[in-house]
Scaffold this motif. Sequence first.
Motif, PDB file in Angstrom:
ATOM      1  N   ILE A  55       0.866  -1.175   0.000  1.00  0.00           N
ATOM      2  CA  ILE A  55       0.000   0.000   0.000  1.00  0.00           C
ATOM      3  C   ILE A  55       0.902   1.225   0.000  1.00  0.00           C
ATOM      4  O   ILE A  55       1.743   1.390   0.885  1.00  0.00           O
ATOM      5  CB  ILE A  55      -0.924   0.021   1.233  1.00  0.00           C
ATOM      6  CG1 ILE A  55      -1.861  -1.189   1.211  1.00  0.00           C
ATOM      7  CG2 ILE A  55      -1.739   1.318   1.250  1.00  0.00           C
ATOM      8  CD1 ILE A  55      -2.728  -1.301   2.448  1.00  0.00           C
ATOM      9  N   LEU A  56       0.731   2.073  -0.995  1.00  0.00           N
ATOM     10  CA  LEU A  56       1.548   3.273  -1.121  1.00  0.00           C
ATOM     11  C   LEU A  56       0.675   4.500  -0.900  1.00  0.00           C
ATOM     12  O   LEU A  56      -0.349   4.671  -1.555  1.00  0.00           O
ATOM     13  CB  LEU A  56       2.189   3.333  -2.511  1.00  0.00           C
ATOM     14  CG  LEU A  56       3.146   4.501  -2.765  1.00  0.00           C
ATOM     15  CD1 LEU A  56       4.396   4.366  -1.905  1.00  0.00           C
ATOM     16  CD2 LEU A  56       3.529   4.576  -4.241  1.00  0.00           C
ATOM     17  N   LEU A  57       1.079   5.357   0.039  1.00  0.00           N
ATOM     18  CA  LEU A  57       0.334   6.582   0.337  1.00  0.00           C
ATOM     19  C   LEU A  57       1.051   7.787  -0.264  1.00  0.00           C
ATOM     20  O   LEU A  57       2.256   7.960  -0.071  1.00  0.00           O
ATOM     21  CB  LEU A  57       0.188   6.777   1.842  1.00  0.00           C
ATOM     22  CG  LEU A  57      -0.897   5.959   2.554  1.00  0.00           C
ATOM     23  CD1 LEU A  57      -0.480   4.495   2.686  1.00  0.00           C
ATOM     24  CD2 LEU A  57      -1.188   6.513   3.945  1.00  0.00           C
ATOM     25  N   VAL A  83      -2.828   2.017  -4.135  1.00  0.00           N
ATOM     26  CA  VAL A  83      -2.348   3.381  -3.943  1.00  0.00           C
ATOM     27  C   VAL A  83      -3.451   4.261  -3.363  1.00  0.00           C
ATOM     28  O   VAL A  83      -4.596   4.223  -3.810  1.00  0.00           O
ATOM     29  CB  VAL A  83      -1.834   3.989  -5.267  1.00  0.00           C
ATOM     30  CG1 VAL A  83      -1.325   5.414  -5.038  1.00  0.00           C
ATOM     31  CG2 VAL A  83      -0.717   3.134  -5.851  1.00  0.00           C
ATOM     32  N   ILE A  84      -3.080   5.054  -2.351  1.00  0.00           N
ATOM     33  CA  ILE A  84      -3.983   6.018  -1.734  1.00  0.00           C
ATOM     34  C   ILE A  84      -3.393   7.403  -1.935  1.00  0.00           C
ATOM     35  O   ILE A  84      -2.239   7.652  -1.587  1.00  0.00           O
ATOM     36  CB  ILE A  84      -4.133   5.751  -0.221  1.00  0.00           C
ATOM     37  CG1 ILE A  84      -4.651   4.323   0.024  1.00  0.00           C
ATOM     38  CG2 ILE A  84      -5.063   6.779   0.424  1.00  0.00           C
ATOM     39  CD1 ILE A  84      -4.619   3.907   1.493  1.00  0.00           C
ATOM     40  N   VAL A  98      -7.433   4.549  -4.166  1.00  0.00           N
ATOM     41  CA  VAL A  98      -8.266   5.315  -3.236  1.00  0.00           C
ATOM     42  C   VAL A  98      -7.894   6.790  -3.387  1.00  0.00           C
ATOM     43  O   VAL A  98      -6.720   7.152  -3.247  1.00  0.00           O
ATOM     44  CB  VAL A  98      -8.070   4.875  -1.777  1.00  0.00           C
ATOM     45  CG1 VAL A  98      -8.882   5.780  -0.835  1.00  0.00           C
ATOM     46  CG2 VAL A  98      -8.482   3.427  -1.586  1.00  0.00           C
ATOM     47  N   LEU A  99      -8.885   7.618  -3.663  1.00  0.00           N
ATOM     48  CA  LEU A  99      -8.667   9.050  -3.824  1.00  0.00           C
ATOM     49  C   LEU A  99      -9.378   9.780  -2.689  1.00  0.00           C
ATOM     50  O   LEU A  99     -10.602   9.668  -2.537  1.00  0.00           O
ATOM     51  CB  LEU A  99      -9.208   9.525  -5.174  1.00  0.00           C
ATOM     52  CG  LEU A  99      -8.622   8.811  -6.411  1.00  0.00           C
ATOM     53  CD1 LEU A  99      -9.293   9.324  -7.677  1.00  0.00           C
ATOM     54  CD2 LEU A  99      -7.113   8.997  -6.478  1.00  0.00           C
ATOM     55  N   VAL A 100      -8.615  10.522  -1.901  1.00  0.00           N
ATOM     56  CA  VAL A 100      -9.152  11.256  -0.761  1.00  0.00           C
ATOM     57  C   VAL A 100      -9.110  12.748  -1.100  1.00  0.00           C
ATOM     58  O   VAL A 100      -8.038  13.336  -1.204  1.00  0.00           O
ATOM     59  CB  VAL A 100      -8.347  10.958   0.514  1.00  0.00           C
ATOM     60  CG1 VAL A 100      -8.946  11.693   1.709  1.00  0.00           C
ATOM     61  CG2 VAL A 100      -8.288   9.454   0.781  1.00  0.00           C
ATOM     62  N   ALA A 101     -10.281  13.344  -1.302  1.00  0.00           N
ATOM     63  CA  ALA A 101     -10.365  14.755  -1.696  1.00  0.00           C
ATOM     64  C   ALA A 101      -9.418  15.058  -2.858  1.00  0.00           C
ATOM     65  O   ALA A 101      -8.561  15.950  -2.770  1.00  0.00           O
ATOM     66  CB  ALA A 101     -10.061  15.666  -0.511  1.00  0.00           C
ATOM     67  N   ILE A 117      -1.733  12.659  -8.497  1.00  0.00           N
ATOM     68  CA  ILE A 117      -0.541  11.851  -8.777  1.00  0.00           C
ATOM     69  C   ILE A 117      -0.872  10.365  -8.744  1.00  0.00           C
ATOM     70  O   ILE A 117      -0.439   9.593  -9.600  1.00  0.00           O
ATOM     71  CB  ILE A 117       0.573  12.184  -7.765  1.00  0.00           C
ATOM     72  CG1 ILE A 117       1.020  13.639  -7.928  1.00  0.00           C
ATOM     73  CG2 ILE A 117       1.761  11.232  -7.928  1.00  0.00           C
ATOM     74  CD1 ILE A 117       1.989  14.122  -6.865  1.00  0.00           C
ATOM     75  N   ALA A 118      -1.652   9.950  -7.748  1.00  0.00           N
ATOM     76  CA  ALA A 118      -2.024   8.541  -7.618  1.00  0.00           C
ATOM     77  C   ALA A 118      -2.822   8.063  -8.825  1.00  0.00           C
ATOM     78  O   ALA A 118      -2.651   6.929  -9.294  1.00  0.00           O
ATOM     79  CB  ALA A 118      -2.832   8.343  -6.335  1.00  0.00           C
ATOM     80  N   THR A 119      -3.683   8.926  -9.345  1.00  0.00           N
ATOM     81  CA  THR A 119      -4.473   8.569 -10.524  1.00  0.00           C
ATOM     82  C   THR A 119      -3.564   8.369 -11.727  1.00  0.00           C
ATOM     83  O   THR A 119      -3.739   7.423 -12.514  1.00  0.00           O
ATOM     84  CB  THR A 119      -5.517   9.657 -10.824  1.00  0.00           C
ATOM     85  OG1 THR A 119      -6.322   9.861  -9.649  1.00  0.00           O
ATOM     86  CG2 THR A 119      -6.417   9.251 -11.982  1.00  0.00           C
ATOM     87  N   TYR A 120      -2.582   9.253 -11.860  1.00  0.00           N
ATOM     88  CA  TYR A 120      -1.605   9.087 -12.943  1.00  0.00           C
ATOM     89  C   TYR A 120      -0.857   7.755 -12.797  1.00  0.00           C
ATOM     90  O   TYR A 120      -0.696   7.010 -13.775  1.00  0.00           O
ATOM     91  CB  TYR A 120      -0.608  10.239 -12.939  1.00  0.00           C
ATOM     92  CG  TYR A 120       0.665   9.902 -13.678  1.00  0.00           C
ATOM     93  CD1 TYR A 120       0.687   9.821 -15.071  1.00  0.00           C
ATOM     94  CD2 TYR A 120       1.837   9.598 -12.983  1.00  0.00           C
ATOM     95  CE1 TYR A 120       1.841   9.453 -15.752  1.00  0.00           C
ATOM     96  CE2 TYR A 120       2.994   9.241 -13.649  1.00  0.00           C
ATOM     97  CZ  TYR A 120       3.000   9.168 -15.034  1.00  0.00           C
ATOM     98  OH  TYR A 120       4.124   8.790 -15.700  1.00  0.00           O
TER      99      TYR A 120
END
Length: 243
Positions: free
Chosen positions: A8-10, A78-79, A102-105, A87-90
């Motif tokens: 899990i990468l934050l 990825v969170i 997981v996208l938080v705000a 960045i996580a979406t990319y």
Amino acid sequence: MKLFRKAILLVHGFAGGVYDAEYLDHYLELVPQYDVYTFTLPAHDGNSEGKLKYTDWIEKSESEVEFLIEHGYKKIYVIGHSMGGVIATYLASKYKEIKKLVLVAPAFRFISFEDGNFKLLSAIKKTPKLLEQHGAKIITSRMTKLPANAILEFMSLVKKYQNIASEVVIPTLIFRGTSDQIVPEQSVEHVYNTLASPKKRVVLLEEITHDIFREAKKQEAKDLIIRFFKNTKSMKNFPEIVK
């Protein structure tokens, strides 16, 4: 063996740090089969040499994912929080080893600027609720650690990857606090509608601000994330809003 474990990468947000999701981090570390990794984006530790570029954030994030892949992880979750959500979406669009997102705000949209100089602090002062929620000293302290051009680079990053979600096909869980004064509702609507994934869900946290994992419903958010990681099929039963 890493073959049977999941990483899990934050990815933290603009002017933030690994401390913003410390609560979530600690609980995820207790879940069997998960190895949790955090890192600090360039210039966010108060030390920067030369002129910052948004590609520095991208390259650092890519190197973290590639480090995990090189060390045998076949499944990476990825969170991303705020800018980290962009960045996580990319990252999810690029690496096949990333299986859940997981996208938080997620900051595909953000508070507007009223002048051509994009003075963030001036814009913040015009938003009383923002100051009330986060405190002027905290906001100023975080911003002054960054290079002068950081805001423009943040905006360039968002512009570059505005529609990157159209290339994401993996299951995605999105959170937003209904009292968030930084990332508007339109940001979540945009990424949700742009996502190519057939498995996606938005969960609204009532009366919660931008700092979701520092507030009253952090446990509920944490529990939903763990549930999402364990069983994607349960997404259809997730609440639309946590009151």
